[in-house]
Motif scaffolding. Sequence first.
Motif: not given
Lengths: 639, 725
Positions: A517-524, B658-662, B675-676, B712-715
């Motif tokens: 998990x969390x190995x891939x990040x998508x931006x635009x 990528x702020x949406x994920x935060x 989280x904001x 929290x972990x995923x953050x």
Amino acid sequence: MLKKLLLLVIITFLNISFAQKKTDPLPEHIALAKGLKAQYTDDDIVVLKSTEKVTFHRNKKENKVVVTQKNHEELMNISSRSDIQKYITYNGESSIKKFEIFYRNKKETPFEIHDEAISDDDMFHHDARVKHTHLDFPVQGYKYYVESIKKTKDIKYFTSIYFTDRYQTQKKEVKIIVPKWLNIEFKEINFEGYDIHKTNEFDDKLDASIITYTIKDSKGEYDEKRSPGPSYLYPHILVLAKSFKSNDKNHTLFNETKDLYSWYKSLVNSMDEHPIALKEKVNELTQNAASDEEKIKNIYYWVQDNIKYIAFEDGIAGFKPDESQNVFKKRYGDCKGMANLTRQMLKQAGFDARLTWIGTKRIAYDYSTPSLSVDNHMICTLIKDGEKIFLDGTEKFNSFGEYAERIQGKQVLIENGNDYILEKVPVLPSVNNQETYNFSAKINDNALVGNVSRTYNGESRASILHYFNSLKTDNKEKALTNYLDNDDKNLSVSNITTSNFDNRDTLLTIDYVLSQQNAVSSFDNEIYIDLDYKKEFGKFEFKNRNTDYLFSHKKHITSNISLEVPNGYRLSEFPKPVQVDTDNYKIEVQYSQKGNIITYTKTFILKNAVLKTNDFEAWNETIKALSILYSEQLILTKA
Amino acid sequence: MNIKSLLLILFLSITYLNNAQVRNTKYLEESKEFTWGNDPAFNDEIPDKWKNESAVIIYKNISYLLEKSKVPSTVRLNYIKSTRKRIKLLDKAAIDNFSELSFENQYDLSTKLNASRKKSNTILGIKIIKPNGKTIDVNVSDEAVVTDEITKVAVPNLEIGDIIDYYIYKVDYSEYESMVYLPEEHTLTEKYPIVDFKLFIETRKQFFINFNSYNGAPELKKIDSPKKSIRRYEMVANDLEKSNFPNWFYPLAELPCYKLQVYFAVSGRYEKYTSGFLPEDPTIIKKEVSNEDILEYYKRKIKPFGNLGSIEKYLKQTTTKGYHDKAKKTYYFMRHNNLSRLIEREYGIQAKIIETESNYYTYGFYFDDRLTLINHYIAFLKDNKIPYEIILSKNRFDGTIEDLLLSRNLEIILKVKTKTPLYISLIGQHSTIEHISPTLEGTNTLILTYKKHKLESIKKGKLPVSTAEDNESLTKMELSFNDDFASVSVIRNNAYKGHSKTEKQNNILLVRDYINAEHKKYKTKTYLELVKNKKLKAKQENEFNALFEKIETRRKERLTKTAQSETNLENITDFSFNVLEPGRENFNDYFVYEDVFTAKNNFMKKAGKNYIFEVGKLIGGQISLKDKTRDTNVYRDYARTIKNEININIPDGYTVSGLDKLNINITNETGGFISIANIEDGKLTITTHKTYAHNFEAKENWPKMVAFLDAAYQFTQEKILFKKI
């Protein structure tokens, strides 16, 4: 009466404060301390002067030569305040006649000296003890004198004199008074790079040679992990006592290797062996075996699996093996006991098996030097069809014909009746220990998912088998999962299949499905991929290290990760590869692409299981480049 | 020392040792007979459900044998505890675990020439039963090796499938007319499953016993005994699964367990000296404690006591407004006068800077225990006519007050009945007067009420609980990138209040940080100011300075490591810190410190022209649960909320994606993670709040906790993109 009492009180009080004043540092001490601290910024304590006087005398009743070491040390604190443990060790063959601490005004301190057994996780019972005390140096420039006298009851256990110490030492003088009746040689080891002077004068009055070594400005011994043993690092002399005259007779100690072997053999001969007790088990292990090799393996592996390592090393038990029937009955023993049991069981089965002494890699010497410091281990040699094969019962899950790194290339002393055979354990190539990792990955949301195949051979196989087989049964499945997923929430493993974990001869394989998990990040429009989870050696830089770095075995790791590029995406550029091949190591990490499959391959080989200090600079450069490669993401852009 | 006296000493010590050995042999036979003499035939079968275990305990027996014999002028007592386990070993790990048995000898060898009045002897007995039924008796005295105070035995001949049957028989011998033995509180279960369990007690006249079973453990029953003067009891349990001790768990609060305390008193006169809830009638085992017992116990223990001279002097030179203010100011004066003021001297004694422990230079005393403190404070309250009551409670981890049995389990708190109540239980360097120990918060209590300072009655009560907001911690971080992103510069403002500040204060504050201000406030003198001899003073001042320099160096190293673990940033250099607010006056005051440092930027990953930044890691490690199942209730120290505010200066020439994920919000009645993230004026600001709403959650609510813990972990795994413009 009252007046007298008052006077007494006042005098005592004055004495105390007077005495107190006389223990504080003088201005010249503080100046010296400040100067030394500027020079040795990481040190707290410096030994200003250390003298050791070594004398020998004869114990005529027991025909032994007794060695006395008188030590006098002057220690100074160069930091603001220091607290240390000052200690001296001894065992069943030695005793401490004096261990005292004095203030700088030569008055004795009231510090309590504690005497305890040394705790050692590897040995169940031994006779090594330590006398120690807590020394506090309240201000910069504070000094103490330490005096000690240690007696070793038999010179054959007095094997070396080291010239360095825990602390930076400005000057150390070792004076050895060698009487005419003692035939002794001092072999100088690791003197290069140190300021050491030697003088040798004959003193008519003492009728002895006075050999004096003076060493100046030596650094404190290093406290680094995975260092070579001290016999490789620090200047010392090996004390080779060959013979002595007593009552007009010449007594041989260890004049040549033959003498060392004779003493070892005499201990072996003094065992009360009854190997008949092993007969039933040997029959059970060999009666259904199809070949000689199978018989031998059954016996050898039975010893590995059924005899626990519990070491009793007090007194002569440190040198004389335990009888084979005892080790068999108790189901525990140390290396000597296991070697003896292996030998006797193989002999019962009709094979030629011999006790074999060896110094592991921790020891810098070989049998050309006859001394008890030359070896620290015992194994068994099987002589078959003109070949010698070495068997070590302490190496659990070791495969027949493979040798642990710590004995490879070392000389062995094999029993041969009244004679002996010298041989060398072969050095094996790193590829024997190969560990492979293959992962075919596809992108699934923010994860990399696919099949993983891992294989282990040689020492990498043995260490995993040993770890898993020592776990509680109810923990094993969980432990395997934890091992594969690194106990990391980001990794999920499933569908695990393995080869037989009880088989120590064949390639060990583990196959499973991995989701990272969390190995891939998508931006635009772009996907960023952190393909490499393990990033081996990515932070393995040496900072301020002074000694060689030893690995547990010659690591040989090959890793292959393939990634399927999803439809509609293309890869921009690859990070620059890292490719280095030297005498001691090879590192190759690179990307390539064929069609829509990206392949990321890594090879790490520690060819000699060591990184030497003169490798460090180039190695650090390689690691810097490697960590840059590791930090670069793969970028997939929508086409 | 001449030869004669040397020989005498040698002779005596040999005799003494021989006595010990002889006594040892006596217990050897007796212990063997007791353990194995009346053994039933064991069915050593393992239930199918446990065939995959590492080892199974077929039979576990814990026995307490209380013996006495009368001799002229005194009485000899033996308190014997025997623990026996008969275990089938099913795998290598079990063999390894039981191949080496060891225990500590507690020989209390007196240096006097007459025998010691108190001694301990421990005997170990071992048998091995092979699968074919053959029994091997291990000769422990031959096999044992003794080093200093530890006896070790390498158990020979253990193989998978064997049964090891061993006991440890500990005899505590004494010659006193009254004894209070240490209480025992144990769960029945342990790390291996148990087929059959028995607890056995054999007792005689003049031994008093408190015993009860809790959380479903079976009752203790009286059984037959050979003589009228001997009483026997047993508790039997079977089919006990092995215990799983997860974190956030209090075993004694939930698992079947027992509590036992034994006393001895030769007569009524001596009963008074034995402190505890003694049964009225020694032939009956006391299972519970009544209100009358408690009133009786405390009647003589709680009373105003102490010299109020210093307090009176202080109050004369201080203005106070009302009872609340007076009580509070007095408490903090005591904290200074009976603790803080004495600490430097304590450092000096431990570091051997001060040669003797005499009160020569600093008059003062510590409060040795809670009762002494409380009695002293009550004297002050009485003098000033301030009302109060005494609260008795039990820690959350050893059961509720309704189950009170052992006096050692009772915790005492003094409540000052002012408009806003104040609570006093201890004086610590940073303790405050509103502080109730987290292990006592929310517990049911018994309140001792006083009329005209005489103990009158008992009523029930409950202690308040602090909220998550009360125990807030807030870290504000300002982060900028340096030289091509290779490193970052960080400034942190760290604020803690309520219970969350206790550990921080203990770890960070040194007495020198606040003591001078306190001396000024209370008009007291420092240790050095009281040293008359000029030369001695100069010498000691020098040594104190050197000592504190070292302590401060260590503190800086510690705080550097703290910054590293709290932010996950590595290779910290140029570290400095500053305590802004010590927070020692009110429970709700913040303890604030600031740290400033540079660190390697190991969160930045190159992505072509852009950079991926692992911003989530900056809030520090979060609980990562792989196994989300839990079958036990959740006991946390206290409710708390952990807040982070991260301000990142966006580097010139870059935008942030990528702020949406935060932006996350997972909240429920057990707590939450919110989280904001937003950007304003070239600064990226991320605020996170993690809240544990309560100090206790029922196990049914565990999935709700998992929801926000996972969030929290995923953050911490989230990344943002710095995109080059």
